[in-house]
Design a protein around this motif. Structure first.
Motif, PDB file in Angstrom:
ATOM      1  N   MET A 176      -3.493  14.458  -6.383  1.00  0.00           N
ATOM      2  CA  MET A 176      -2.710  14.435  -7.621  1.00  0.00           C
ATOM      3  C   MET A 176      -2.763  15.792  -8.311  1.00  0.00           C
ATOM      4  O   MET A 176      -1.746  16.266  -8.846  1.00  0.00           O
ATOM      5  N   ALA A 177      -3.943  16.418  -8.284  1.00  0.00           N
ATOM      6  CA  ALA A 177      -4.071  17.727  -8.922  1.00  0.00           C
ATOM      7  C   ALA A 177      -3.229  18.772  -8.202  1.00  0.00           C
ATOM      8  O   ALA A 177      -2.572  19.605  -8.831  1.00  0.00           O
ATOM      9  N   GLU A 178      -3.247  18.747  -6.872  1.00  0.00           N
ATOM     10  CA  GLU A 178      -2.465  19.716  -6.101  1.00  0.00           C
ATOM     11  C   GLU A 178      -0.970  19.555  -6.355  1.00  0.00           C
ATOM     12  O   GLU A 178      -0.227  20.539  -6.413  1.00  0.00           O
ATOM     13  N   ALA A 179      -0.513  18.290  -6.470  1.00  0.00           N
ATOM     14  CA  ALA A 179       0.915  18.036  -6.628  1.00  0.00           C
ATOM     15  C   ALA A 179       1.351  18.043  -8.087  1.00  0.00           C
ATOM     16  O   ALA A 179       2.545  18.001  -8.373  1.00  0.00           O
ATOM     17  N   GLY A 180       0.383  18.072  -9.036  1.00  0.00           N
ATOM     18  CA  GLY A 180       0.727  18.053 -10.444  1.00  0.00           C
ATOM     19  C   GLY A 180       1.324  16.741 -10.907  1.00  0.00           C
ATOM     20  O   GLY A 180       2.258  16.714 -11.714  1.00  0.00           O
ATOM     21  N   ALA A 218      -1.516  10.295 -13.242  1.00  0.00           N
ATOM     22  CA  ALA A 218      -1.888   8.981 -12.720  1.00  0.00           C
ATOM     23  C   ALA A 218      -0.939   7.905 -13.215  1.00  0.00           C
ATOM     24  O   ALA A 218      -0.682   6.921 -12.506  1.00  0.00           O
ATOM     25  N   ALA A 219      -0.397   8.060 -14.415  1.00  0.00           N
ATOM     26  CA  ALA A 219       0.499   7.043 -14.975  1.00  0.00           C
ATOM     27  C   ALA A 219       1.783   6.896 -14.169  1.00  0.00           C
ATOM     28  O   ALA A 219       2.466   5.869 -14.257  1.00  0.00           O
ATOM     29  N   ALA A 220       2.127   7.915 -13.374  1.00  0.00           N
ATOM     30  CA  ALA A 220       3.375   7.877 -12.609  1.00  0.00           C
ATOM     31  C   ALA A 220       3.201   7.260 -11.231  1.00  0.00           C
ATOM     32  O   ALA A 220       4.154   7.214 -10.464  1.00  0.00           O
ATOM     33  N   GLN A 257      -6.918   0.333  -8.958  1.00  0.00           N
ATOM     34  CA  GLN A 257      -7.316   1.674  -8.529  1.00  0.00           C
ATOM     35  C   GLN A 257      -6.183   2.354  -7.765  1.00  0.00           C
ATOM     36  O   GLN A 257      -5.528   1.743  -6.921  1.00  0.00           O
ATOM     37  N   ILE A 258      -5.961   3.622  -8.065  1.00  0.00           N
ATOM     38  CA  ILE A 258      -4.980   4.422  -7.330  1.00  0.00           C
ATOM     39  C   ILE A 258      -5.664   4.982  -6.097  1.00  0.00           C
ATOM     40  O   ILE A 258      -6.673   5.677  -6.188  1.00  0.00           O
ATOM     41  N   ARG A 259      -5.107   4.690  -4.921  1.00  0.00           N
ATOM     42  CA  ARG A 259      -5.664   5.175  -3.667  1.00  0.00           C
ATOM     43  C   ARG A 259      -4.867   6.383  -3.189  1.00  0.00           C
ATOM     44  O   ARG A 259      -3.765   6.659  -3.675  1.00  0.00           O
ATOM     45  N   LYS A 260      -5.443   7.097  -2.213  1.00  0.00           N
ATOM     46  CA  LYS A 260      -4.762   8.281  -1.673  1.00  0.00           C
ATOM     47  C   LYS A 260      -3.394   7.911  -1.108  1.00  0.00           C
ATOM     48  O   LYS A 260      -2.421   8.652  -1.261  1.00  0.00           O
ATOM     49  N   VAL A 277       0.392   9.600  -1.821  1.00  0.00           N
ATOM     50  CA  VAL A 277       1.298  10.094  -0.770  1.00  0.00           C
ATOM     51  C   VAL A 277       2.634   9.376  -0.843  1.00  0.00           C
ATOM     52  O   VAL A 277       3.702   9.982  -0.729  1.00  0.00           O
ATOM     53  N   ARG A 278       2.587   8.050  -1.084  1.00  0.00           N
ATOM     54  CA  ARG A 278       3.827   7.274  -1.163  1.00  0.00           C
ATOM     55  C   ARG A 278       4.671   7.736  -2.345  1.00  0.00           C
ATOM     56  O   ARG A 278       5.893   7.864  -2.242  1.00  0.00           O
ATOM     57  N   ALA A 279       4.035   8.004  -3.472  1.00  0.00           N
ATOM     58  CA  ALA A 279       4.771   8.461  -4.643  1.00  0.00           C
ATOM     59  C   ALA A 279       5.379   9.841  -4.419  1.00  0.00           C
ATOM     60  O   ALA A 279       6.505  10.112  -4.838  1.00  0.00           O
ATOM     61  N   LEU A 280       4.638  10.712  -3.721  1.00  0.00           N
ATOM     62  CA  LEU A 280       5.169  12.060  -3.448  1.00  0.00           C
ATOM     63  C   LEU A 280       6.355  11.997  -2.510  1.00  0.00           C
ATOM     64  O   LEU A 280       7.326  12.743  -2.666  1.00  0.00           O
TER      65      LEU A 280
END
Length: 303
Positions: free
Chosen positions: A13-17, A20-22, A31-34, A38-41
């Protein structure tokens, strides 16, 4: 309150900016998993390119060959999947001590079994008897004997897995992907072939999901279907081993001391994380795979 994301998800999340709310969570307790990141990106539309003036191009020195007038270029943005693959390949090179060992296997017995039972197998199960089910079964036997190859380094600890979820590299509409055959140790040859065929079809139809790709403990890559004679496969992190298969070639080999015969031979390559897997274990792993393929009945008898 929702559980805190694991370090891998927070780093991504930090790398992609991305906040967490998104990201819709799928883990326990919200819990937000890795995989969620990836799916959101992948679902996020690509950002528009900034409108900047092109940098001036210096004239080429006279000694350099001028670009022919007919040459053309196409600049195409990388897909989210390709970006993820590229990032993970670089991550594997930077975070693991990758070493590769080789062996070769005589495919005579497997080819004979496919010739003898292939038509009845297809008629009964509706799927062809391929080579991959033999190598999945052989890999499970070798992983049982050498559990470090099925393990993972997590921080300063070693995780030994007692499950055998085998990633199988297949070509898809968006490139090479590695979906996972779950619980391969509990599946029959037919069930493995059915699972691989179903995953390959999903990949070709661009219907593969992150759930299909996540959670593998070991990977098998078959460059032989593209004609590769020998290669050094790259680890699929955080896994500690990947088995590379190659094309079958009829080559002369020596049997019984001095008798030269022609056999259908395949080179095998095992790339492994030397931080966890010793050279002796890696070589012995490949020998066990070789023994299972050259005497496939032993896999049925579990001997």
């Amino acid at each position: 309150p929702a559980r805190r994301p694991p370090p891998s998800a927070r780093r991504l999340m930090a790398e992609a900016g991305v906040a967490a709310a998104a990201i819709p969570p799928s883990g326990p307790g919200g819990q937000i998993r890795k995989e969620d990141v990836v799916r959101a990106l992948e679902a996020r539309p690509p950002a528009p390119a900034p409108a900047t003036a092109p940098a001036p191009v210096a004239p080429a020195p006279q000694a350099l060959r001028a670009v022919p007038e007919g040459d053309r270029e196409r600049v195409v943005p990388m897909t989210p999947l390709r970006k993820t693959v590229a990032r993970r390949l670089v991550e594997a090179q930077h975070t693991a001590a990758i070493l590769t060992t080789f062996n070769e296997v005589d495919m005579t017995r497997v080819l004979a079994l496919r010739e003898q039972h292939g038509e009845r197998f297809l008629a009964r199960h509706g799927v062809k008897l391929g080579f991959m089910s033999f190598f999945v079964k052989a890999s499970v036997e070798a992983l049982r004997a050498f559990p470090a190859v099925n393990g993972e380094i997590r921080g300063e600890s070693v995780v030994y897995r007692d499950r055998y979820d085998i990633g199988v590299a297949v070509g898809g509409g968006k490139g090479l992907v590695v979906p996972v055959v779950r619980d391969a140790d509990a599946r029959s040859f037919a069930e493995i072939e059915e699972a691989i065929a179903g995953l390959a079809k999903k990949a070709k139809d661009n219907r593969i999901t992150m759930e299909d790709l996540a959670g593998g403990t070991f990977t098998i890559s078959n460059g032989g279907i593209y004609g590769s004679l020998l290669s050094t496969p790259i680890l699929n992190p955080p896994q500690s081993g990947i088995l590379g298969l190659h094309k079958i070639e009829r080559r002369p080999v020596v049997e019984d001391g001095d008798r030269i015969v022609v056999r259908p031979m395949m080179y095998l390559a095992l790339s492994y994380d030397h931080r966890l897997v010793d050279g002796r274990e890696a070589v012995s792993f490949l020998v066990r795979v070789k023994e299972c393929i050259e005497d496939p009945e032993r896999m049925l008898l579990e001997v």
